[in-house]
Motif scaffolding. Structure first.
Motif, PDB file in Angstrom:
ATOM      1  N   MET A 146       0.827  -1.202   0.000  1.00 43.10           N
ATOM      2  CA  MET A 146       0.000   0.000   0.000  1.00 43.10           C
ATOM      3  C   MET A 146       0.873   1.268   0.000  1.00 43.10           C
ATOM      4  O   MET A 146       0.570   2.240  -0.684  1.00 43.10           O
ATOM      5  CB  MET A 146      -0.936   0.006   1.215  1.00 43.10           C
ATOM      6  CG  MET A 146      -1.920   1.171   1.213  1.00 43.10           C
ATOM      7  SD  MET A 146      -2.991   1.266   2.662  1.00 43.10           S
ATOM      8  CE  MET A 146      -4.053  -0.144   2.391  1.00 43.10           C
ATOM      9  N   LEU A 147       1.958   1.246   0.755  1.00 39.72           N
ATOM     10  CA  LEU A 147       2.844   2.411   0.828  1.00 39.72           C
ATOM     11  C   LEU A 147       3.471   2.699  -0.532  1.00 39.72           C
ATOM     12  O   LEU A 147       3.629   3.863  -0.924  1.00 39.72           O
ATOM     13  CB  LEU A 147       3.933   2.183   1.880  1.00 39.72           C
ATOM     14  CG  LEU A 147       3.454   2.135   3.341  1.00 39.72           C
ATOM     15  CD1 LEU A 147       4.623   1.862   4.277  1.00 39.72           C
ATOM     16  CD2 LEU A 147       2.764   3.440   3.726  1.00 39.72           C
ATOM     17  N   LEU A 148       3.849   1.633  -1.252  1.00 37.80           N
ATOM     18  CA  LEU A 148       4.405   1.815  -2.596  1.00 37.80           C
ATOM     19  C   LEU A 148       3.367   2.459  -3.513  1.00 37.80           C
ATOM     20  O   LEU A 148       3.695   3.341  -4.322  1.00 37.80           O
ATOM     21  CB  LEU A 148       4.864   0.475  -3.166  1.00 37.80           C
ATOM     22  CG  LEU A 148       5.403   0.508  -4.608  1.00 37.80           C
ATOM     23  CD1 LEU A 148       6.624   1.430  -4.699  1.00 37.80           C
ATOM     24  CD2 LEU A 148       5.748  -0.898  -5.089  1.00 37.80           C
ATOM     25  N   SER A 149       2.117   2.036  -3.383  1.00 41.82           N
ATOM     26  CA  SER A 149       1.038   2.613  -4.198  1.00 41.82           C
ATOM     27  C   SER A 149       0.883   4.100  -3.914  1.00 41.82           C
ATOM     28  O   SER A 149       0.749   4.914  -4.839  1.00 41.82           O
ATOM     29  CB  SER A 149      -0.285   1.883  -3.921  1.00 41.82           C
ATOM     30  OG  SER A 149      -0.212   0.532  -4.311  1.00 41.82           O
ATOM     31  N   PHE A 150       0.908   4.468  -2.635  1.00 43.93           N
ATOM     32  CA  PHE A 150       0.802   5.874  -2.268  1.00 43.93           C
ATOM     33  C   PHE A 150       1.957   6.683  -2.861  1.00 43.93           C
ATOM     34  O   PHE A 150       1.772   7.791  -3.365  1.00 43.93           O
ATOM     35  CB  PHE A 150       0.789   6.034  -0.751  1.00 43.93           C
ATOM     36  CG  PHE A 150      -0.502   5.618  -0.097  1.00 43.93           C
ATOM     37  CD1 PHE A 150      -1.663   5.488  -0.843  1.00 43.93           C
ATOM     38  CD2 PHE A 150      -0.556   5.359   1.255  1.00 43.93           C
ATOM     39  CE1 PHE A 150      -2.858   5.105  -0.243  1.00 43.93           C
ATOM     40  CE2 PHE A 150      -1.744   4.973   1.868  1.00 43.93           C
ATOM     41  CZ  PHE A 150      -2.897   4.851   1.112  1.00 43.93           C
ATOM     42  N   ALA A 151       3.160   6.103  -2.806  1.00 47.36           N
ATOM     43  CA  ALA A 151       4.335   6.787  -3.355  1.00 47.36           C
ATOM     44  C   ALA A 151       4.183   7.009  -4.853  1.00 47.36           C
ATOM     45  O   ALA A 151       4.466   8.100  -5.368  1.00 47.36           O
ATOM     46  CB  ALA A 151       5.595   5.977  -3.056  1.00 47.36           C
ATOM     47  N   LEU A 152       3.715   5.985  -5.564  1.00 41.85           N
ATOM     48  CA  LEU A 152       3.534   6.102  -7.015  1.00 41.85           C
ATOM     49  C   LEU A 152       2.451   7.125  -7.344  1.00 41.85           C
ATOM     50  O   LEU A 152       2.600   7.920  -8.287  1.00 41.85           O
ATOM     51  CB  LEU A 152       3.166   4.732  -7.607  1.00 41.85           C
ATOM     52  CG  LEU A 152       4.287   3.684  -7.631  1.00 41.85           C
ATOM     53  CD1 LEU A 152       3.732   2.340  -8.070  1.00 41.85           C
ATOM     54  CD2 LEU A 152       5.410   4.123  -8.566  1.00 41.85           C
ATOM     55  N   ILE A 153       1.360   7.086  -6.582  1.00 41.64           N
ATOM     56  CA  ILE A 153       0.265   8.031  -6.816  1.00 41.64           C
ATOM     57  C   ILE A 153       0.764   9.464  -6.701  1.00 41.64           C
ATOM     58  O   ILE A 153       0.498  10.308  -7.568  1.00 41.64           O
ATOM     59  CB  ILE A 153      -0.897   7.769  -5.833  1.00 41.64           C
ATOM     60  CG1 ILE A 153      -1.638   6.473  -6.216  1.00 41.64           C
ATOM     61  CG2 ILE A 153      -1.873   8.944  -5.806  1.00 41.64           C
ATOM     62  CD1 ILE A 153      -2.646   6.013  -5.182  1.00 41.64           C
ATOM     63  N   PHE A 154       1.515   9.742  -5.639  1.00 46.17           N
ATOM     64  CA  PHE A 154       1.992  11.103  -5.428  1.00 46.17           C
ATOM     65  C   PHE A 154       3.068  11.499  -6.437  1.00 46.17           C
ATOM     66  O   PHE A 154       2.977  12.548  -7.087  1.00 46.17           O
ATOM     67  CB  PHE A 154       2.544  11.259  -4.004  1.00 46.17           C
ATOM     68  CG  PHE A 154       1.485  11.564  -2.982  1.00 46.17           C
ATOM     69  CD1 PHE A 154       0.787  12.755  -3.037  1.00 46.17           C
ATOM     70  CD2 PHE A 154       1.188  10.663  -1.980  1.00 46.17           C
ATOM     71  CE1 PHE A 154      -0.187  13.052  -2.102  1.00 46.17           C
ATOM     72  CE2 PHE A 154       0.201  10.948  -1.044  1.00 46.17           C
ATOM     73  CZ  PHE A 154      -0.487  12.143  -1.101  1.00 46.17           C
ATOM     74  N   LEU A 155       4.092  10.654  -6.593  1.00 50.94           N
ATOM     75  CA  LEU A 155       5.236  11.024  -7.425  1.00 50.94           C
ATOM     76  C   LEU A 155       4.853  11.138  -8.899  1.00 50.94           C
ATOM     77  O   LEU A 155       5.187  12.121  -9.565  1.00 50.94           O
ATOM     78  CB  LEU A 155       6.374  10.015  -7.237  1.00 50.94           C
ATOM     79  CG  LEU A 155       7.027  10.004  -5.839  1.00 50.94           C
ATOM     80  CD1 LEU A 155       8.053   8.891  -5.738  1.00 50.94           C
ATOM     81  CD2 LEU A 155       7.670  11.360  -5.549  1.00 50.94           C
ATOM     82  N   VAL A 156       4.164  10.121  -9.401  1.00 49.05           N
ATOM     83  CA  VAL A 156       3.785  10.141 -10.822  1.00 49.05           C
ATOM     84  C   VAL A 156       2.707  11.194 -11.059  1.00 49.05           C
ATOM     85  O   VAL A 156       2.739  11.939 -12.050  1.00 49.05           O
ATOM     86  CB  VAL A 156       3.304   8.749 -11.286  1.00 49.05           C
ATOM     87  CG1 VAL A 156       2.932   8.787 -12.767  1.00 49.05           C
ATOM     88  CG2 VAL A 156       4.389   7.700 -11.047  1.00 49.05           C
ATOM     89  N   GLY A 157       1.756  11.282 -10.130  1.00 51.76           N
ATOM     90  CA  GLY A 157       0.675  12.259 -10.271  1.00 51.76           C
ATOM     91  C   GLY A 157       1.186  13.684 -10.294  1.00 51.76           C
ATOM     92  O   GLY A 157       0.798  14.492 -11.148  1.00 51.76           O
ATOM     93  N   ILE A 158       2.075  14.016  -9.366  1.00 51.21           N
ATOM     94  CA  ILE A 158       2.640  15.373  -9.312  1.00 51.21           C
ATOM     95  C   ILE A 158       3.488  15.650 -10.548  1.00 51.21           C
ATOM     96  O   ILE A 158       3.432  16.732 -11.135  1.00 51.21           O
ATOM     97  CB  ILE A 158       3.475  15.541  -8.027  1.00 51.21           C
ATOM     98  CG1 ILE A 158       2.554  15.552  -6.801  1.00 51.21           C
ATOM     99  CG2 ILE A 158       4.298  16.825  -8.079  1.00 51.21           C
ATOM    100  CD1 ILE A 158       3.281  15.496  -5.477  1.00 51.21           C
ATOM    101  N   THR A 159       4.276  14.639 -10.983  1.00 55.24           N
ATOM    102  CA  THR A 159       5.153  14.817 -12.150  1.00 55.24           C
ATOM    103  C   THR A 159       4.354  15.066 -13.423  1.00 55.24           C
ATOM    104  O   THR A 159       4.611  16.030 -14.152  1.00 55.24           O
ATOM    105  CB  THR A 159       6.052  13.585 -12.331  1.00 55.24           C
ATOM    106  OG1 THR A 159       6.836  13.384 -11.146  1.00 55.24           O
ATOM    107  CG2 THR A 159       6.976  13.767 -13.525  1.00 55.24           C
ATOM    108  N   LEU A 160       3.372  14.190 -13.686  1.00 60.37           N
ATOM    109  CA  LEU A 160       2.568  14.368 -14.899  1.00 60.37           C
ATOM    110  C   LEU A 160       1.741  15.645 -14.822  1.00 60.37           C
ATOM    111  O   LEU A 160       1.547  16.330 -15.840  1.00 60.37           O
ATOM    112  CB  LEU A 160       1.662  13.160 -15.128  1.00 60.37           C
ATOM    113  CG  LEU A 160       2.334  11.906 -15.682  1.00 60.37           C
ATOM    114  CD1 LEU A 160       1.306  10.821 -15.959  1.00 60.37           C
ATOM    115  CD2 LEU A 160       3.094  12.209 -16.965  1.00 60.37           C
TER     116      LEU A 160
END
Length: 392
Positions: free
Chosen positions: A1-15
């Motif tokens: 779940m923590l990895l999912s949160f990290a991807l959501i934030f990092l990829v979401g903010i980047t895109l």
């Protein structure tokens, strides 16, 4: 779940940032992040996160609606008067009528299936609209004529109206019957939602005066009470109409009316919360989008969505008859009433989950509505508000 949160934030903010750089709304990048990371493309979001995504999206929506209430001056809204009330019902009603007229011809569905489809598509998205109207209010665009305030108020009631109609039409499609009390839920949800929010807002004002606490603590208290209001709506479902989200906005408005300084400080706190909540909201909305459905529907569904938007635009213009808005301001108001996202993501899949024969097609149209109108509406609002509205 923590990895999912990290991807959501990092990829979401980047895109989101990439889309901002190319002069497009960042929410498009966040929606795209959800589509890519979601179960229908790369499947990188933990199923546990998807299971609670509805609650996470609800929390984000509560944050932005509370912030909207804290910034909404009821005196400005009174200046608008009748058009603000009409904006709550007329555009959505005409869009549903447009769907009932056109969907049988475009997609071969029955009139009742088209009515359900219309209620799924007709709700405007507070998640897209509210942040943009708050930016306009902060920068002073259109505020003299209360344009962003009118759109804020209309969008919040519009959702209540459409969701009640959706429930009634789905009951008919399942073979049930509609009674007069089903439609009485619309005014009761609005009235009791506003009254409940005002009462809670007054109680919180009294609490904040009597008990010394930091603004951060006040934010935590307001959020907790807001969660209770939404839970109360679910508990009262079937007993009486009550809109938890409308109550949350009324709560914020009540605080603003009684103490503008406190409301402004709390609004700044909620602005900081929104930075993270925004990413969660739009990425998780994107994760619900099954693009294979959109490809199945093809051109017919896209043309249908664009056609019913014309009906909605006519509804906006009808609502604004007799106002002092000029042509550009009326066009901008119509643009701001286009985006769909949160309600479609929330209820678009319900007919399919209920086993209705047209469920997959209704979900497809809901997905297409998000993919077409959220970017289109956001782009039109962002690209025109400085040109079409006067800055105070």
């Amino acid at each position: 779940m923590l990895l999912s949160f990290a991807l959501i934030f990092l990829v979401g903010i980047t895109l989101g940032r990439i889309f901002e750089v190319i002069k497009l709304p960042k929410l498009i990048g966040m929606l795209l992040t959800g589509v890519l990371l979601g179960p229908y493309v790369w499947n990188l979001i933990d199923p546990t996160v998807l299971e609670i995504s509805t609650d996470l999206r609800q929390i984000a929506l509560i944050i932005i609606l509370t912030r909207a209430g804290l910034n909404l001056n009821i005196d400005d809204l009174k200046k608008v008067g009748r058009p603000a009330i009409l904006m709550c019902f007329v555009p959505a009603t005409l869009e549903i009528i447009g769907m009932m007229l056109l969907a049988p011809r475009f997609l071969g569905v029955t009139l009742l299936e088209a009515a359900v489809m219309g209620t799924v598509v007709a709700a405007v998205s507070p998640a897209v609209i509210v942040p943009k109207m708050l930016v306009l209010m902060e920068e002073g665009y259109g505020t003299k004529k209360s344009i962003p305030q009118m759109v804020l108020a209309g969008a919040s009631v519009d959702d209540v109206y459409v969701i009640v109609l959706f429930t009634a039409f789905v009951e008919l499609l399942k073979g049930g019957t509609i009674q007069a009390r089903d439609f009485l839920a619309i005014p009761s949800a609005i009235i009791f939602g506003i009254i409940g929010g005002v009462i809670v807002g007054l109680e919180l004002i009294y609490l904040f005066k009597r008990v010394s606490m930091r603004d951060t603590t006040k934010v935590a208290v307001i959020l907790s009470v807001s969660f209770i209001l939404v839970a109360l709506e679910q508990a009262l479902n079937g007993i009486m109409g009550f809109s938890g989200l409308l109550a949350i906005m009324a709560l914020g408005v009540t605080i603003h009316q009684n103490n503008v300084d406190t409301a402004q400080r709390l609004s700044n706190k909620f602005s900081k919360l929104w930075v993270g909540a925004e990413v969660f909201l739009f990425v998780l909305v994107g994760a619900t989008v099954n693009i294979s459905y959109a490809f199945k529907a093809g051109t017919a569904a896209i043309l249908l969505i664009l056609a019913v938007l014309i009906f909605r635009t006519v509804g906006v213009f009808i609502s604004l008859i007799g106002t002092n808005l000029n042509k550009k301001e009326r066009v901008f108001t119509a643009f701001s009433y286009m985006p769909k996202a949160t309600v479609q993501a929330a209820i678009g899949g319900l007919p399919l989950a209920m086993g209705l024969a047209s469920g997959e097609l209704i979900l497809t149209v809901a997905v297409v509505a998000i993919m077409v109108t959220a970017p289109l509406g956001a782009i039109l609002v962002d690209s025109t508000y400085k040109k079409f509205l006067k800055q105070e």
